[in-house]
Scaffold this motif. Structure first.
Motif, PDB file in Angstrom:
ATOM      1  N   ASN A   4     -12.830   6.346  -3.306  1.00 57.73           N
ATOM      2  CA  ASN A   4     -12.461   6.423  -3.960  1.00 57.73           C
ATOM      3  C   ASN A   4     -11.571   7.298  -3.071  1.00 57.73           C
ATOM      4  O   ASN A   4     -11.733   7.616  -2.600  1.00 57.73           O
ATOM      5  N   GLY A   5      -9.904   7.300  -3.662  1.00 63.29           N
ATOM      6  CA  GLY A   5      -8.451   8.061  -2.728  1.00 63.29           C
ATOM      7  C   GLY A   5      -7.939   8.615  -3.909  1.00 63.29           C
ATOM      8  O   GLY A   5      -7.616   7.602  -4.419  1.00 63.29           O
ATOM      9  N   GLN A   6      -6.928   8.377  -2.890  1.00 63.90           N
ATOM     10  CA  GLN A   6      -5.415   8.867  -3.431  1.00 63.90           C
ATOM     11  C   GLN A   6      -4.922   7.114  -3.077  1.00 63.90           C
ATOM     12  O   GLN A   6      -4.898   7.117  -2.222  1.00 63.90           O
ATOM     13  N   GLY A   7      -3.632   7.760  -3.958  1.00 62.66           N
ATOM     14  CA  GLY A   7      -2.497   6.385  -3.556  1.00 62.66           C
ATOM     15  C   GLY A   7      -2.898   5.169  -4.439  1.00 62.66           C
ATOM     16  O   GLY A   7      -3.961   4.644  -4.535  1.00 62.66           O
ATOM     17  N   ALA A  42       1.205  -1.341   0.101  1.00 62.69           N
ATOM     18  CA  ALA A  42       0.150  -0.035  -0.461  1.00 62.69           C
ATOM     19  C   ALA A  42       0.892   1.338   0.016  1.00 62.69           C
ATOM     20  O   ALA A  42       1.741   1.463   0.894  1.00 62.69           O
ATOM     21  N   THR A  43       0.933   2.481  -0.856  1.00 65.21           N
ATOM     22  CA  THR A  43       1.767   3.287  -0.602  1.00 65.21           C
ATOM     23  C   THR A  43       0.406   4.214  -0.925  1.00 65.21           C
ATOM     24  O   THR A  43      -0.337   5.142  -1.764  1.00 65.21           O
ATOM     25  N   LYS A  69      -7.611   9.842   2.179  1.00 62.65           N
ATOM     26  CA  LYS A  69      -9.035   9.768   1.402  1.00 62.65           C
ATOM     27  C   LYS A  69      -9.735  10.821   2.532  1.00 62.65           C
ATOM     28  O   LYS A  69      -9.095  10.697   3.626  1.00 62.65           O
ATOM     29  N   ALA A  70     -10.142  11.407   1.748  1.00 65.70           N
ATOM     30  CA  ALA A  70     -11.056  12.989   2.560  1.00 65.70           C
ATOM     31  C   ALA A  70     -12.608  12.737   2.800  1.00 65.70           C
ATOM     32  O   ALA A  70     -12.924  12.501   1.419  1.00 65.70           O
ATOM     33  N   TYR A  71     -13.137  12.913   3.543  1.00 63.08           N
ATOM     34  CA  TYR A  71     -14.855  13.449   3.974  1.00 63.08           C
ATOM     35  C   TYR A  71     -14.770  14.808   4.039  1.00 63.08           C
ATOM     36  O   TYR A  71     -14.552  15.016   5.320  1.00 63.08           O
ATOM     37  N   ASP A  72     -15.617  15.268   3.442  1.00 66.60           N
ATOM     38  CA  ASP A  72     -15.628  16.333   3.739  1.00 66.60           C
ATOM     39  C   ASP A  72     -14.633  17.936   4.098  1.00 66.60           C
ATOM     40  O   ASP A  72     -14.094  18.355   5.135  1.00 66.60           O
ATOM     41  N   GLY A  73     -13.542  17.152   3.284  1.00 68.03           N
ATOM     42  CA  GLY A  73     -12.273  17.874   3.483  1.00 68.03           C
ATOM     43  C   GLY A  73     -11.449  17.425   4.818  1.00 68.03           C
ATOM     44  O   GLY A  73      -9.972  17.874   4.836  1.00 68.03           O
ATOM     45  N   LYS A  74     -12.236  16.611   5.281  1.00 66.31           N
ATOM     46  CA  LYS A  74     -10.791  16.109   6.156  1.00 66.31           C
ATOM     47  C   LYS A  74     -10.280  14.971   6.003  1.00 66.31           C
ATOM     48  O   LYS A  74     -10.957  13.770   6.047  1.00 66.31           O
ATOM     49  N   LEU A  75      -9.279  14.425   5.803  1.00 65.68           N
ATOM     50  CA  LEU A  75      -8.239  13.053   5.855  1.00 65.68           C
ATOM     51  C   LEU A  75      -8.884  12.351   7.186  1.00 65.68           C
ATOM     52  O   LEU A  75      -8.303  12.144   7.573  1.00 65.68           O
ATOM     53  N   ALA A  76      -9.089  11.096   6.083  1.00 67.71           N
ATOM     54  CA  ALA A  76      -9.839   9.982   7.059  1.00 67.71           C
ATOM     55  C   ALA A  76      -8.504   9.378   7.454  1.00 67.71           C
ATOM     56  O   ALA A  76      -8.456   8.653   8.282  1.00 67.71           O
ATOM     57  N   VAL A  77      -7.845   9.518   6.037  1.00 63.98           N
ATOM     58  CA  VAL A  77      -6.761   8.403   5.768  1.00 63.98           C
ATOM     59  C   VAL A  77      -5.502   9.489   5.161  1.00 63.98           C
ATOM     60  O   VAL A  77      -5.844  10.295   4.184  1.00 63.98           O
ATOM     61  N   ASP A  78      -4.752   9.479   6.034  1.00 63.35           N
ATOM     62  CA  ASP A  78      -3.606  10.646   5.567  1.00 63.35           C
ATOM     63  C   ASP A  78      -1.746  10.125   5.183  1.00 63.35           C
ATOM     64  O   ASP A  78      -1.622   9.706   5.729  1.00 63.35           O
ATOM     65  N   GLY A  79      -1.970   9.611   3.864  1.00 61.59           N
ATOM     66  CA  GLY A  79      -0.555   8.998   3.786  1.00 61.59           C
ATOM     67  C   GLY A  79       0.042   7.815   4.068  1.00 61.59           C
ATOM     68  O   GLY A  79       1.242   8.094   4.107  1.00 61.59           O
ATOM     69  N   LEU A  80      -1.122   7.337   4.196  1.00 61.88           N
ATOM     70  CA  LEU A  80      -0.586   5.532   4.899  1.00 61.88           C
ATOM     71  C   LEU A  80       0.121   4.780   3.449  1.00 61.88           C
ATOM     72  O   LEU A  80      -1.026   4.458   2.825  1.00 61.88           O
ATOM     73  N   VAL A 125       0.370  -3.455  11.734  1.00 63.94           N
ATOM     74  CA  VAL A 125       0.471  -2.089  11.246  1.00 63.94           C
ATOM     75  C   VAL A 125      -0.607  -1.125  12.421  1.00 63.94           C
ATOM     76  O   VAL A 125      -1.323  -1.592  12.441  1.00 63.94           O
ATOM     77  N   VAL A 126      -0.134  -0.041  12.509  1.00 62.20           N
ATOM     78  CA  VAL A 126      -0.929   0.743  13.755  1.00 62.20           C
ATOM     79  C   VAL A 126      -1.119   2.328  13.136  1.00 62.20           C
ATOM     80  O   VAL A 126       0.304   3.102  12.390  1.00 62.20           O
ATOM     81  N   ILE A 127      -2.312   2.089  13.254  1.00 63.47           N
ATOM     82  CA  ILE A 127      -2.515   3.721  12.863  1.00 63.47           C
ATOM     83  C   ILE A 127      -3.644   4.464  14.007  1.00 63.47           C
ATOM     84  O   ILE A 127      -4.012   3.880  14.532  1.00 63.47           O
ATOM     85  N   GLY A 128      -2.951   5.645  13.803  1.00 60.16           N
ATOM     86  CA  GLY A 128      -3.917   7.097  14.765  1.00 60.16           C
ATOM     87  C   GLY A 128      -4.597   7.854  13.995  1.00 60.16           C
ATOM     88  O   GLY A 128      -3.369   8.158  12.861  1.00 60.16           O
ATOM     89  N   ARG A 129      -4.673   8.613  13.782  1.00 58.03           N
ATOM     90  CA  ARG A 129      -6.001   9.369  12.875  1.00 58.03           C
ATOM     91  C   ARG A 129      -5.268   9.419  11.131  1.00 58.03           C
ATOM     92  O   ARG A 129      -4.785  10.287  11.007  1.00 58.03           O
ATOM     93  N   GLY A 130      -5.121   8.381  10.833  1.00 53.49           N
ATOM     94  CA  GLY A 130      -5.344   8.232   8.937  1.00 53.49           C
ATOM     95  C   GLY A 130      -3.821   7.526   9.171  1.00 53.49           C
ATOM     96  O   GLY A 130      -3.529   7.998   7.783  1.00 53.49           O
TER      97      GLY A 130
END
Lengths: 317, 267
Positions: free
Chosen positions: A54-57, A6-7, A11-22, A199-204
């Motif tokens: 749909n998102g980036q990456g 995964a590169t 993914k943003a919802y209403d301008g807020k990033l739910a997943v951020d460059g993961l 794989v540990v994530i927090g705030r995307g």
């Protein structure tokens, strides 16, 4: 085979990033746990990986994006939500439906029904299935194509303790056969037993990725428990040499920042008696809470204890 | 595309609603056609013209302009379920992990919905013609008009079902789609028609009412004298070809919107 790469997933919802460059990688032959607090973007990440959102990456499975896989269920099996089936379509027909476009035989449908223990209700409508039975049907669907990669979102949800134990063994066996298993769960104790890597994530965002042991060892919650009647002698010296002491209510002190051997040496040097000197390993839960920034409560709790009479508050030098 | 067709076919045949919607259409058509044929049986056929009578019987009154085409409404529910079930029961993600090519999934749904709805309408209309034969033994059923009734009714129902499919895909909610599909042709178009025929306000553009899509589509199997229609409705409807093209273009636009949203939106 079954490498997931995964590169830069975003993914943003209403301008807020739910997943951020993961970005992360899952290798064959391992169960990789996917951890993150509620709402940290685990499910969104899994949907992005499968091209559902749909998102980036990009995410590739042995080099190909999911949408380009031929007979995708033969490569990647997935479980994304509880009860993803029509309530009146019989369990066996539900699996035949998914099997049909992927060139999977009816014999395999019966095989996976047997594997998940649903043979006796194969001709029943899943409307009346319990959450656990629904989950087993979802797991059966994921296994249908005998895939080299499994992506499972909270597969233990609704399973009873026997079911959870069965699932753990199943996933370990599948990984043992050289498959990639990527699984999210909020049951940390379960994850500690099941996963080889995390794989540990927090705030995307990615917080950690690697072997479970490394993740737990890196926790500040790894400490030495010390019990001594001579804390007035020993405490200040340990503090001066870089250790951090927190007093417990039962006369035990939790020491971080210094190895057990060194503490023993210092005690000998200052002539302090030791009644206990033991290593205390962090749990996955402690390491997780710490990594995801939810450890404040834990720290606050320990701090309160140190304020009791007769305790000693050490400081880092 | 074959994978998507296999999936869609398997989806349809493993669902109870497919069978009861087709059965309901046949029962409605058989019963109503027989009742209408029986009611007509005292009337001298040649006074009204055999095509008018045949159309009235075979389409349960719709072809004579005195009833909505019920089979079309039932099969529109079938079209709605094609996407409605996917969203109602959270199947869509399972569908797209089994067949990730969204355009193929959409195309397969469109093709099979049109096929099943069209064939069901054909059977219903044949059933209606059979009823006409039973009650009017001498009625000719080998004319070009009969071909038009069969073809027009089947095409209309197929397109009607596709409008239902498109609405369910756009709304991702089958209740909303059902409400629109029932209310717009029956009530919406009627109100627009009534407003359009106010002479002072819309003088000269009354015939625009002929482009109301569902009404226009129904002209494919409706047998009404155009002068008579003007008298009854206050405007001249399009002929079968123009009406059919209007409805087909409308359906195509709805499908284009639905398909674009389906491909672009998160599942």
């Amino acid at each position: 085979m079954g490498t997931i790469e995964a590169t830069g997933l975003s993914k943003a919802y209403d301008g807020k990033l739910a997943v951020d460059g993961l970005s992360f990688r899952v290798d064959p032959g391992s169960v990789t746990g996917f951890l993150g607090p509620n709402g940290s973007g685990k499910s969104t990440t899994m949907r992005l990986m499968l091209g559902l959102d749909n998102g980036q990456g990009s995410t590739t499975f042995d080099g190909s994006p999911f949408r380009q896989l031929r007979d995708p269920m033969r490569h990647v099996g997935s479980l994304l939500e509880a009860k993803p089936f029509h309530p009146t379509r019989k369990a066996r027909n539900h699996l035949r439906l998914l099997a049909a476009p992927n060139g999977i035989s009816d014999a395999r449908v019966d095989e996976v029904l047997e594997m998940v223990g649903l043979t006796s209700v194969a001709a029943d409508k899943p409307r009346k299935f319990s959450l656990g039975m629904g989950q087993r049907l979802g797991i059966a669907a994921a296994l249908l194509g005998d895939p080299h990669t499994l992506i499972l979102d909270e597969p233990a949800n609704g399973l009873d303790p026997q079911g959870i134990q069965w699932l753990r063994q199943l996933l370990k066996d599948l990984a043992g056969e050289g498959r990639s298993v990527f699984v999210s769960s909020h049951l940390l104790a379960e994850m500690a037993l099941m996963a080889d890597r995390l794989v540990v994530i927090g705030r995307g965002r990615l917080l950690a990725s690697g072997p479970v042991d490394d993740f737990v060892k890196a926790s500040r919650s790894n400490a030495i428990v010390l019990r001594t009647p001579d804390i007035e002698l020993l405490g200040p010296v340990l503090g001066q040499r870089g250790a951090y002491l927190v007093g417990g209510a039962d006369g035990a002190y939790v020491v971080t920042g210094m190895a057990r051997e060194q503490i023993g040496d210092v005690a000998h040097e200052v002539g302090a008696r030791l009644h206990e000197l033991a290593s205390r390993e962090a749990t996955l839960e402690e390491a997780f809470l710490e990594a995801t920034g939810m450890s404040e409560e834990f720290i606050g709790h320990a701090g309160a204890l140190s304020g009791k009479p007769g305790s000693y508050d050490g400081t880092r030098a | 595309m074959t994978a998507a067709l296999r999936y869609e076919w398997c989806r349809l045949v493993t669902l109870r609603s497919t069978y009861w919607l087709v059965a309901a259409s046949l029962v409605i058509a058989g019963t109503l056609s027989s009742l209408i044929a029986w009611g007509f049986s005292g009337v001298e056929v040649l006074e009204e013209g055999p095509d008018f009578v045949l159309a009235a019987i075979a389409t349960q009154g719709a072809g004579a302009g005195f009833a909505p085409f019920l089979v079309a409404y039932v099969m529109s529910i079938f079209g709605i379920f094609t996407f409605g079930h996917e969203y109602r029961h959270g199947m869509i993600r399972a569908t797209l992990t089994a067949v990730p090519n969204r355009l193929a999934v959409f195309a397969a749904k469109v093709a099979l919905t049109a096929l099943v709805a069209g064939l069901t309408a054909l059977l219903c209309t044949l059933l209606g013609l059979l009823a006409a034969k039973v009650f009017f033994s001498g009625i000719p059923t080998d004319s070009a008009d009969v071909t038009r009734i069969l073809g027009g009714a089947s095409l209309y129902v197929a397109l009607f079902a596709l409008v239902g499919l498109a609405l369910a895909a756009i709304f991702r909610n089958q209740i909303a789609a059902i409400i629109v599909v029932l209310l717009f042709p029956l009530v919406g178009e009627l109100i627009i028609r009534l407003v359009l025929i106010i002479p002072e306000a819309f003088n000269g553009i009354q015939d625009a009412a002929g482009f109301l899509p569902f009404d226009a589509g129904a002209q494919m199997f409706t047998f009404l004298d155009l002068d008579q229609a003007l008298e009854v409705f206050g405007f001249t409807p399009q002929g079968p070809l123009g009406g059919g093209v209007t409805f087909a273009v409308f359906t195509a636009l709805m499908l284009a919107l639905a398909g674009t949203l389906f491909v672009r939106r998160d599942a």
